[in-house]
Write a protein that holds these residues in place. Structure first.
Motif, mmCIF file in Angstrom:
data_model
loop_
_atom_site.group_PDB
_atom_site.id
_atom_site.type_symbol
_atom_site.label_atom_id
_atom_site.label_comp_id
_atom_site.label_asym_id
_atom_site.label_seq_id
_atom_site.Cartn_x
_atom_site.Cartn_y
_atom_site.Cartn_z
ATOM 1 N N PHE A 38 1.056 -1.202 0.036
ATOM 2 C CA PHE A 38 -0.048 0.013 -0.080
ATOM 3 C C PHE A 38 1.233 1.232 0.018
ATOM 4 O O PHE A 38 0.860 2.057 -0.922
ATOM 5 N N ALA A 39 1.753 1.157 0.729
ATOM 6 C CA ALA A 39 2.733 2.442 1.141
ATOM 7 C C ALA A 39 3.661 2.661 -0.409
ATOM 8 O O ALA A 39 3.692 3.883 -0.317
ATOM 9 N N GLY A 41 2.579 2.279 -3.133
ATOM 10 C CA GLY A 41 1.483 2.342 -4.133
ATOM 11 C C GLY A 41 1.207 1.577 -5.305
ATOM 12 O O GLY A 41 1.075 1.847 -6.334
ATOM 13 N N ARG A 42 1.587 0.207 -4.823
ATOM 14 C CA ARG A 42 1.167 -0.742 -5.685
ATOM 15 C C ARG A 42 -0.439 -0.999 -5.612
ATOM 16 O O ARG A 42 -1.074 -1.016 -4.735
ATOM 17 N N ASP A 43 -0.970 -1.207 -7.061
ATOM 18 C CA ASP A 43 -2.346 -1.455 -6.967
ATOM 19 C C ASP A 43 -2.866 -2.465 -6.199
ATOM 20 O O ASP A 43 -3.942 -2.654 -5.423
ATOM 21 N N ALA A 44 -2.008 -3.482 -6.123
ATOM 22 C CA ALA A 44 -2.445 -4.604 -5.207
ATOM 23 C C ALA A 44 -2.441 -4.412 -3.878
ATOM 24 O O ALA A 44 -3.295 -4.862 -2.962
ATOM 25 N N GLY A 45 -1.696 -3.441 -3.276
ATOM 26 C CA GLY A 45 -1.761 -3.146 -2.102
ATOM 27 C C GLY A 45 -3.083 -2.281 -1.602
ATOM 28 O O GLY A 45 -3.923 -2.462 -0.616
ATOM 29 N N LEU A 46 -3.786 -1.656 -2.477
ATOM 30 C CA LEU A 46 -4.905 -1.124 -2.317
ATOM 31 C C LEU A 46 -5.994 -1.975 -2.362
ATOM 32 O O LEU A 46 -7.027 -2.176 -1.593
ATOM 33 N N SER A 47 -5.856 -2.922 -3.281
ATOM 34 C CA SER A 47 -7.147 -3.914 -3.367
ATOM 35 C C SER A 47 -6.897 -4.944 -2.127
ATOM 36 O O SER A 47 -8.066 -5.334 -1.417
ATOM 37 N N ALA A 48 -5.841 -5.284 -1.900
ATOM 38 C CA ALA A 48 -5.501 -6.041 -0.710
ATOM 39 C C ALA A 48 -6.215 -5.337 0.770
ATOM 40 O O ALA A 48 -6.787 -6.053 1.560
ATOM 41 N N ALA A 49 -5.829 -4.221 0.754
ATOM 42 C CA ALA A 49 -6.298 -3.229 1.967
ATOM 43 C C ALA A 49 -7.620 -3.273 1.846
ATOM 44 O O ALA A 49 -8.425 -3.351 3.080
ATOM 45 N N THR A 88 1.647 9.720 3.536
ATOM 46 C CA THR A 88 1.927 9.939 4.830
ATOM 47 C C THR A 88 1.706 8.836 5.918
ATOM 48 O O THR A 88 1.891 8.925 7.041
ATOM 49 N N PHE A 89 1.530 7.935 5.300
ATOM 50 C CA PHE A 89 1.426 6.503 5.985
ATOM 51 C C PHE A 89 2.846 5.954 6.051
ATOM 52 O O PHE A 89 3.359 5.550 4.965
ATOM 53 N N ASP A 90 3.410 5.531 7.279
ATOM 54 C CA ASP A 90 4.778 5.040 7.292
ATOM 55 C C ASP A 90 4.541 3.556 8.023
ATOM 56 O O ASP A 90 4.071 3.247 8.976
ATOM 57 N N PRO A 91 4.653 2.707 6.964
ATOM 58 C CA PRO A 91 4.586 1.193 7.472
ATOM 59 C C PRO A 91 5.498 0.772 8.602
ATOM 60 O O PRO A 91 5.163 -0.264 9.228
ATOM 61 N N ASP A 92 6.496 1.508 8.717
ATOM 62 C CA ASP A 92 7.553 0.969 9.710
ATOM 63 C C ASP A 92 6.939 1.630 11.139
ATOM 64 O O ASP A 92 7.427 1.021 12.086
#
Lengths: 212, 222
Positions: A38-39, A41-49, A88-92
């Protein structure tokens, strides 16, 4: 980079010899994997989220607003806002589910504000009186209940089944033990640890909200 | 010395009172008392949980539509609707699985006929037999499972739906071998190929993976 990479399962022998498979193999990437995709910016990140948290967002909005149409609007707003604001989202340093829950609170609060404005407009047409009702805020207990219900649905069996019986169906511990054919001590232990697990999840989510 | 959190959880859910020594400690220790209060609150909340609901499929279409029309066009940022549409199809099925769990109505009440019931046969070297059938309950599919003669062993029995592609499976829940059980099937799962009903013996080891120890199995008609 497509969605397939995110939940691709390794090729293995045919099902006849059952491999060790988890619900993850059934198509659920971990929350951390989703957050990273998601962070980035991969399309798969959005659909998985969306797949992972749309139920939580929608249920929270529905329980707060009482209207499916409004709850669907909020769900749309939340994921569009989250995707646009992913920089603005930091996965860490944050949990994506908690971050999305925070956005959901804001969108629900906005919706309350719009409703209140509409009410005031209608009232103003009748009387030019004080429209000073306190702004409606998101009910914390509703948020917590939805977060707990969402987490409970993800707990692995047999704990999930045991907790569902205890919480949704209000069965006593001996009843659960009898129904599932498990020792009473096992049932009690799962309920205690399950409660701690739910508490931990709740802490993660409200901790993130506090920072927002 | 603070109170062990599992002990606090026990007081929170089982309602028994702390022993005198522990009660003394709780009176003087804000941290342990706060943690106990917190666990009691979680337990209270957990007894009135909402059922999780899913938005209609249309919402995902609206999201991708809105982003498609506004996202910058570029090699990285360009939204690939086809990818997303395919992902959405997966999301729709698996998303429904979020609420998967035994519906826990393993009662002896009258149940609808199960015209699609199949026999579950023992795997090589295993014993036991059973049956499984799909029941339609207010628009949703449920799997009614019964079994007998399963090999006894430490642990519990778990019901799985394995995909005929041999690569994926979902857990439906814990089966009581005496009473049988009824389990929610994720929406659309059988159409996606999740048709092999598998009952395994799972050790109490905290490992959510399938144990490899399948006992009986059968395939639902497509």
């Amino acid at each position: 980079m497509t969605g397939a990479a995110l939940w691709r399962v390794s090729a293995g022998p045919a099902w006849v010899t059952v491999r060790a498979v988890t619900s993850k193999d059934a198509g659920d990437p971990t929350a951390a994997e989703i957050a990273t995709a998601f962070a980035e910016g991969r399309d798969a990140g959005l659909s998985a989220a969306y797949r992972r948290w749309s139920g939580l967002v929608f249920t929270l909005a529905l329980r707060s607003l009482g209207s499916r149409a409004d709850a669907e609007d909020v769900t749309q707003q939340v994921f569009v806002a989250a995707w646009r604001g992913r920089g603005t989202f930091d996965p860490d340093h944050g949990d994506l589910g908690a971050w999305i829950t925070g956005i959901t609170r804001h969108c629900i609060a906005d919706r309350f504000a719009v409703r209140q404005r509409d009410v005031r407009k209608a009232e103003a047409a009748v009387r030019l009186a004080d429209g000073g009702a306190a702004p409606q805020v998101v009910d914390e207990a509703v948020v917590d209940r939805v977060v707990i219900a969402d987490e409970l649905a993800r707990i692995d069996d047999p704990r999930r089944t045991i907790l569902r019986l205890a919480f949704y169906e209000d069965r006593t511990h001996p009843q659960i033990a009898e129904q599932l054919g498990l020792p009473l001590g096992t049932v009690k232990s799962h309920i205690r640890r399950g409660l701690l697990q739910l508490r931990d999840r709740l802490r993660e989510v409200s901790g993130d909200d506090a920072r927002r | 010395m603070h109170v062990d959190e599992e002990q606090l959880a026990r007081w929170a859910v089982e309602g028994d009172a702390p022993d005198p020594a522990a009660a003394d400690h709780l009176r003087s220790c804000d941290r342990c008392q706060a943690e106990l209060d917190e666990l009691r609150r979680v337990s209270d909340l957990a007894h009135s949980l909402p059922s999780m609901e899913q938005p209609s499929d249309e919402v995902w279409t609206r999201i991708t539509g809105e982003l498609d029309s506004t996202e910058q066009v570029g090699p990285e940022r360009r939204f690939r609707s086809r990818t997303l549409a395919a992902a959405a199809a997966v999301a729709a099925v698996a998303g429904a699985g979020i609420g998967v769990g035994a519906t826990l109505v393993a009662t002896d009440e009258e149940t609808p006929a199960t015209p699609t019931a199949i026999r579950l046969e023992p795997l090589a070297g295993k014993s036991g037999t059973g049956s499984a059938g799909i029941v339609q309950v207010s628009g949703a599919e449920e799997l009614k499972v019964s079994a007998s003669g399963l090999a006894a062993g430490p642990g519990f029995y778990e019901v799985w739906l394995i995909n005929t592609d041999g690569k994926r499976m979902v857990s439906l829940g814990v089966l009581n071998p005496q009473a049988g059980g009824t389990f929610q099937i994720p929406t659309g799962a059988t159409a996606q190929g999740y048709r092999i009903v598998d009952i395994s013996l799972e050790p109490e080891d905290g490992n959510p993976e399938h144990s490899h120890d399948s006992l009986i199995r059968g395939t639902l008609p497509s």
